[in-house]
Write an enzyme that holds these catalytic residues in place. Structure first.
Site, PDB file in Angstrom:
ATOM      1  N   ASP A  87       0.871  -1.158   0.000  1.00  0.00           N
ATOM      2  CA  ASP A  87       0.000   0.000   0.000  1.00  0.00           C
ATOM      3  C   ASP A  87       0.922   1.226   0.000  1.00  0.00           C
ATOM      4  OD1 ASP A  87      -2.178   1.820   0.714  1.00  0.00           O
ATOM      5  OD2 ASP A  87      -1.264   1.778   2.689  1.00  0.00           O
TER       6      ASP A  87
HETATM    7  P1  ADP Z   1      -3.677   4.474  -0.085  1.00  0.00           P
HETATM    8  O1  ADP Z   1      -4.190   3.330  -0.875  1.00  0.00           O
HETATM    9  O2  ADP Z   1      -2.516   5.149  -0.753  1.00  0.00           O
HETATM   10  O3  ADP Z   1      -3.365   4.132   1.324  1.00  0.00           O
HETATM   11  P2  ADP Z   1      -6.357   5.456   0.385  1.00  0.00           P
HETATM   12  O4  ADP Z   1      -6.998   4.322  -0.348  1.00  0.00           O
HETATM   13  O5  ADP Z   1      -6.495   5.505   1.847  1.00  0.00           O
HETATM   14  O6  ADP Z   1      -4.815   5.600  -0.036  1.00  0.00           O
HETATM   15  O7  ADP Z   1      -6.940   6.800  -0.218  1.00  0.00           O
HETATM   16  C1  ADP Z   1      -7.027   6.946  -1.602  1.00  0.00           C
HETATM   17  C2  ADP Z   1      -7.432   8.323  -1.959  1.00  0.00           C
HETATM   18  O8  ADP Z   1      -8.737   8.579  -1.464  1.00  0.00           O
HETATM   19  C3  ADP Z   1      -6.544   9.376  -1.355  1.00  0.00           C
HETATM   20  O9  ADP Z   1      -5.434   9.636  -2.160  1.00  0.00           O
HETATM   21  C4  ADP Z   1      -7.498  10.555  -1.290  1.00  0.00           C
HETATM   22  O10 ADP Z   1      -7.571  11.170  -2.546  1.00  0.00           O
HETATM   23  C5  ADP Z   1      -8.834   9.911  -1.013  1.00  0.00           C
HETATM   24  N1  ADP Z   1      -9.185   9.886   0.424  1.00  0.00           N
HETATM   25  C6  ADP Z   1      -9.329   8.797   1.209  1.00  0.00           C
HETATM   26  N2  ADP Z   1      -9.703   9.135   2.445  1.00  0.00           N
HETATM   27  C7  ADP Z   1      -9.789  10.487   2.474  1.00  0.00           C
HETATM   28  C8  ADP Z   1     -10.111  11.462   3.472  1.00  0.00           C
HETATM   29  N3  ADP Z   1     -10.436  11.125   4.729  1.00  0.00           N
HETATM   30  N4  ADP Z   1     -10.079  12.753   3.122  1.00  0.00           N
HETATM   31  C9  ADP Z   1      -9.752  13.118   1.866  1.00  0.00           C
HETATM   32  N5  ADP Z   1      -9.436  12.263   0.901  1.00  0.00           N
HETATM   33  C10 ADP Z   1      -9.435  10.966   1.173  1.00  0.00           C
HETATM   34 MG    MG Z   2      -2.699   3.357   3.428  1.00  0.00          MG
END
Ligand code: ADP
Ligand code: MG
Length: 626
Positions: free
Chosen positions: A319
């Site tokens: 991730d």
């Molecule tokens: P990763 O897979 O890199 O850990 P996430 O799946 O948690 O990232 O989040 C993916 C995308 O969703 C983020 O890059 C953001 O654009 C959006 N996102 C997720 N949660 C939030 C939040 N609480 N506030 C704003 N944007 C969010």
């Molecule tokens: Mg993450």
């Protein structure tokens, strides 16, 4: 055990003095003393319609007595006791090693409640308490540093040998040792739910569960013991019966008796020699040592099965946020569109995110506070994992999230899109903010990649991993930058939690067993779907830690290659153990049937094999730091 040895010596002395009556009394006392535990276990096994080693031993002792070999009967059962004690001692030692390492939580804590400082029992600290930690003290609970700064020695918990710098906002683990500075922290978990307490629970759980190899050994022992019993009966009675029918007539009975004495003794030797003590302990001792060794280095494995599976991993999926990057996301840029000010955007976004556990949410709230923007928490907060979040703020529907989310909901206005393009161009994570169907602005966020990640990825390849991929909910451009930084084989961007699961399955079909590493709620389904799920312990969400098979307490990526090599070494040691145990057994069984060995030599060989197997396994405990 000492009493048993004493009686045996006494018996031997009496025999030497030519007082057979006294010798028999002494030997019977020794037998009575040593046989109690095996007899109890054997009885339990027989009632459960099973034959185990204990049954084998009790029958062997009874047979030896029947043949009048008192000295052998006493030695056999005493040595068996020694072997059993040895096994229990090893397992206890391994367990203590964990508990010693964990008995680090101080009993008292200094807290500030209602502006007054007071000392309370550490167990009474509740979430949200302000805890004061002075130089050199142990940190009583898990939490986040709020004021002051210091370096903290985390080695008791994570095995990291260098002190780590802590500043406001950083997570601090209970049980770690504060360095020169004083600081205040906000407790994030009560003492009995701290990372340390979780470790102890996990280890206890892990030991209750049995590894596949262990199950193999159990199954083996279950069919093996009756088979040996049958063989022994055959060895004892077949030759005498053959002799009897061969001789025929009057002299037969005496001949039968003479043969029975010889072959009965050999059959007994066979029984004793066949005791699979070393085989039975070959796996649990190795697994326990490996789990303990891993726990000391901050790798919590929830059971032997997971440890064994790590050896087969050929593909690793990372991730991004919080895993390959520190997850210390910082707001770098705020832009309003269509007349909204930057502060206006920040205020609305922070009001929504005040309920979020996501690193992006926390960063937005922190930034709003430092900018002096008033934050009024919203209601009806709902996380949209992998996309963003929504809530009601001042009676309006507010939404914050990725470009994909805004496209899906058809909320992306031309002006919003233009600002988004400008920011995303720089490779920054960019989230959009909307209220009541209108676009308010965009927020750019930066996160630092973990420097140690590149080395960890090289080491993973050295440990036999063929394919390393990144799975992220963030946009393609940010992902591409990380691919270059870390030398990844492939990146998959704009993924929802369910897309991550599909990716894991596709990777498994192409490359074999997949290890998934993640920290967030959005990673939990993929962690469950992977062959081995690994969660970040310090920054990870509870859901991810619950779902994962392995937790890295210090979020340290170098522990991943360590995990794979530890697993490979453990399996090699188990295989060697089984080979030693079975090989020695086989040799002795043949010798016993040929009548070359004596009873006590057979027991001695078994104790010896147990010792070798134990010593071999304990090497896992001592293995150098990685
Ligand atoms: P990763 O897979 O890199 O850990 P996430 O799946 O948690 O990232 O989040 C993916 C995308 O969703 C983020 O890059 C953001 O654009 C959006 N996102 C997720 N949660 C939030 C939040 N609480 N506030 C704003 N944007 C969010
Ligand atoms: Mg993450």
């Amino acid at each position: 055990m000492f009493a048993g040895a004493l009686f045996i010596l006494l018996g031997a002395f009496s025999q030497w003095q030519d007082r057979p009556g006294a010798a028999i009394v002494a030997f019977s006392l020794a037998i009575a003393w040593s046989v109690r535990q095996p007899a109890q276990k054997a009885w339990r096994a027989v009632r459960a319609r099973r034959l185990d080693i204990n049954t084998l031993m009790v029958v062997a002792v009874a047979g030896a007595i029947a043949l009048g070999d008192w000295w052998e009967a006493a030695t056999v059962i005493w040595l068996f006791d020694v072997a059993e004690w040895l096994e229990a001692w090893t397992l206890r030692r391994a367990r203590h090693a964990v508990q010693d390492a964990m008995a680090v939580i101080p009993e008292r804590a200094q807290v500030r409640r209602d502006g007054r400082e007071q000392e309370i029992a550490a167990i009474e600290v509740v979430i949200g308490d302000l805890v004061i930690v002075r130089p050199g003290e142990r940190v009583p609970v898990d939490g986040r540093l709020t004021a002051g700064a210091s370096t903290v020695d985390q080695s008791p918990i994570t095995g990291e040998s260098w002190p780590v710098e802590k500043q406001p906002g950083d997570a601090v683990l209970g049980g770690t040792i504060n360095g020169m500075g004083a600081f205040e922290m906000e407790a994030s978990a009560p003492a009995d739910a701290s990372a340390v307490a979780r470790i102890v629970h996990l280890i206890a759980d892990a030991q209750a569960r049995r590894a596949p190899t262990q199950q193999f050994v159990d199954r083996f022992a279950r069919t093996y013991t009756p088979a040996v019993m049958l063989l022994a009966i055959a060895v004892a009675f077949l030759p005498p019966v053959v002799a009897l029918t061969g001789a025929g007539g009057a002299g037969g009975a005496g001949l039968f008796g003479a043969h029975l004495a010889v072959w009965g003794y050999r059959a007994l030797m066979l029984l004793v020699a066949a005791c699979p003590c070393a085989l039975v302990i070959s796996t649990p001792v190795a697994i326990t040592s490996a789990l303990t060794s891993a726990a000391r280095r901050g790798v919590l494995i929830k059971g032997g099965a997971h440890l064994e599976r790590a050896a087969d991993i050929t593909c690793v999926a990372f991730d991004k946020t919080g895993t390959l990057t520190h997850g210390r996301v910082k707001v770098t840029d705020v832009k309003g569109v269509d007349g909204t000010t930057a502060h206006g955007v920040l205020g609305v976004a922070a009001a929504l995110e005040s309920r979020s556990e996501h690193p992006i949410g926390r960063a937005i709230v922190t930034h709003a506070r430092t900018e002096g923007v008033a934050v009024a928490a919203g209601d009806d907060f709902r996380a949209l994992p992998g996309l963003g979040a929504e809530a009601r703020v001042d009676d309006a529907d507010v939404i914050v999230g990725s470009h994909r989310l805004f496209e899906d909901r058809q909320l992306c206005t031309p002006s919003l899109h233009a600002e988004f393009e400008l920011m995303a161009e720089r490779g920054e994570t960019t989230v959009l903010v909307g209220r009541g169907g209108a676009g308010l602005g965009v927020i750019g966020l930066g996160d630092s990649p973990k420097v140690a990640g590149a080395d960890a990825i090289l080491a993973l390849r050295a440990a036999g991993v063929k394919w390393i991929a990144l799975l992220t909910g963030d946009q393609q451009r940010t992902a591409d930058r990380l691919r270059a930084d870390f030398g990844l084989d492939d990146v998959h961007a704009d993924l929802l939690p369910s897309d991550k699961v599909a990716c894991v399955e596709a990777l498994r079909a192409r490359f074999g067993p997949v290890l998934m590493v993640g920290d967030g709620v959005n990673d939990a389904p993929a962690l469950a779907a992977a062959d081995l799920g690994v969660a970040m312990g310090a920054g990870g969400s509870h859901l991810a830690i619950e779902t994962a098979d392995v937790t890295l307490v210090s979020d340290d990526l170098s522990r991943l290659p360590y995990l794979l090599t530890l697993s490979q070494r453990t399996l090699a040691i188990i295989r060697a153990n089984v080979a030693i145990a079975l090989g020695l057994k086989l040799a002795f069984i043949v010798l016993a049937i040929l009548g070359v060995t004596s009873l006590w030599m057979a027991v001695f060989a078994d104790t010896g094999a147990s010792l070798i197997v134990t010593a071999n396994s304990l090497r896992l405990l001592r293995s150098g730091r990685t």
